[in-house]
Enzyme design. Structure first.
Site, PDB file in Angstrom:
ATOM      1  N   HIS A  18     -31.190  -8.264 -35.454  1.00 37.99           N
ATOM      2  CA  HIS A  18     -29.821  -7.576 -35.347  1.00 37.99           C
ATOM      3  C   HIS A  18     -29.489  -6.573 -36.403  1.00 37.99           C
ATOM      4  CE1 HIS A  18     -28.620 -11.472 -33.090  1.00 37.99           C
ATOM      5  NE2 HIS A  18     -29.177 -10.980 -32.358  1.00 37.99           N
ATOM      6  N   SER A  99     -27.468 -10.451 -29.161  1.00 36.34           N
ATOM      7  CA  SER A  99     -27.676  -8.890 -29.024  1.00 36.34           C
ATOM      8  C   SER A  99     -26.720  -8.296 -27.850  1.00 36.34           C
ATOM      9  CB  SER A  99     -29.261  -8.683 -28.749  1.00 36.34           C
ATOM     10  OG  SER A  99     -29.597  -9.658 -27.524  1.00 36.34           O
ATOM     11  N   GLU A 117     -30.337 -12.449 -17.725  1.00 35.50           N
ATOM     12  CA  GLU A 117     -30.691 -13.949 -18.304  1.00 35.50           C
ATOM     13  C   GLU A 117     -30.961 -14.714 -17.006  1.00 35.50           C
ATOM     14  OE1 GLU A 117     -31.226 -17.283 -20.054  1.00 35.50           O
ATOM     15  OE2 GLU A 117     -30.839 -15.519 -21.200  1.00 35.50           O
ATOM     16  N   ASP A 168     -36.837  -9.554 -25.986  1.00 36.31           N
ATOM     17  CA  ASP A 168     -36.756 -10.710 -26.712  1.00 36.31           C
ATOM     18  C   ASP A 168     -37.207 -11.997 -26.304  1.00 36.31           C
ATOM     19  OD1 ASP A 168     -36.094 -12.284 -29.258  1.00 36.31           O
ATOM     20  OD2 ASP A 168     -33.817 -12.185 -28.739  1.00 36.31           O
TER      21      ASP A 168
END
Length: 286
Positions: A18, A99, A117, A168
């Protein structure tokens, strides 16, 4: 997939990721043209560190809590802590930004953000968290496939010449996940070469990552910056001893920003003596 980021929110890997993500956003927004950000494995975007999942692991205690207890004076770290404070002002004293929240916080009104997602419950929470932000679109889909579907980005007549792609993944497939991540980077670079690509990865034993480094350096990017921070010696394959990010075609000046931030981050987050942080170019010279 069994991975739940709620168990790991605010840990040392999140802190590194981050801090780098905000530095990337700030570099992008120094120019007036609008930009686009894609978060391929977004999670729910917002977490509660007093919830059962976070309390069960206690990982935030060795991550963001260490910085909050003894803030470093580095500007990039201060920027991160200011963002955490803004998140808590909006969502409660124990909130922690994922994020997607940080992207929405750092980018501007005319910028656009796409968040992917796959898990239904996480995607539903992500959509609820950003239902009032017209800049953010939520896609319940595989993040790797999204690079082909969503790049190059455009909204009506608006086409984006600049932007950021954050990859990620949860690395449930262990080292095999690197194959999928590298293939996704190659796809993205082919479809939208103007962007900066950021790939987060865990570190157990650094030497096991040598093939990954070689393959990453062969990707069709002009430059590749490696950023790594270990909080323990990399002598065990059974735990995450640190983490890193590969930054493909990062903005000018980012290396200097991170060079200043990494030493105080390492000093704050390393619980025991650990190897020094690493910041070097796998390809190019910035």
């Amino acid at each position: 997939m069994n991975y739940r980021h709620a168990f790991h929110a605010g840990n040392h890997a999140d802190v590194l990721k981050h801090v780098v993500l905000l530095a990337l956003c700030d570099a992008l927004t120094r120019k007036p043209a609008p930009c686009f950000a894609l978060d391929t494995h977004a999670g729910r975007g917002l977490y509660a560190l007093d919830a059962d999942a976070a309390q069960r692991t206690g990982e935030a205690g060795d991550g963001v809590a260490r910085l909050l207890a003894a803030p470093a004076g580095d500007p990039a770290i201060a920027r991160y802590l200011d963002a955490v404070a803004a998140c808590r002002a909006a969502h409660g004293a124990h909130a922690y930004p994922g994020s997607p929240w940080l992207l929405a916080h750092a980018l501007r009104a005319d910028d656009r953000i796409a968040c992917c997602e796959l898990r239904p419950e996480e995607a539903a929470a992500l959509k609820a968290n950003f239902r009032d932000d017209p800049r953010v679109s939520v896609h319940r889909r595989d993040g790797y496939a999204a690079l082909k579907a969503l790049l190059p980005p455009h909204a009506g007549s608006q086409r984006y010449a600049r932007g950021l792609v954050l990859i990620d993944p949860p690395y449930e497939a262990q080292l095999a996940e690197f194959d999928a991540a590298l293939a996704a980077l190659r796809e993205g670079l082919t479809r939208w070469p103007q962007a900066c690509y950021a790939l987060w990865y865990p570190i157990k034993r650094r030497r096991a990552l040598q093939p990954f480094y070689r393959r990453a350096a062969a990707l069709p990017a002009q430059s590749t910056l490696r950023v790594e921070l270990l909080v323990r010696p990399d002598d065990s394959p059974l735990r995450m001893n640190g983490s890193g990010l590969l930054l493909l075609d990062p903005p000018y000046g980012l290396q200097a920003t991170l060079a200043s931030a990494l030493p105080p981050l390492a000093a704050a987050l390393a619980a025991v003596p650990a190897p020094a942080p690493r910041l070097d170019w796998l390809k190019g010279a910035g």
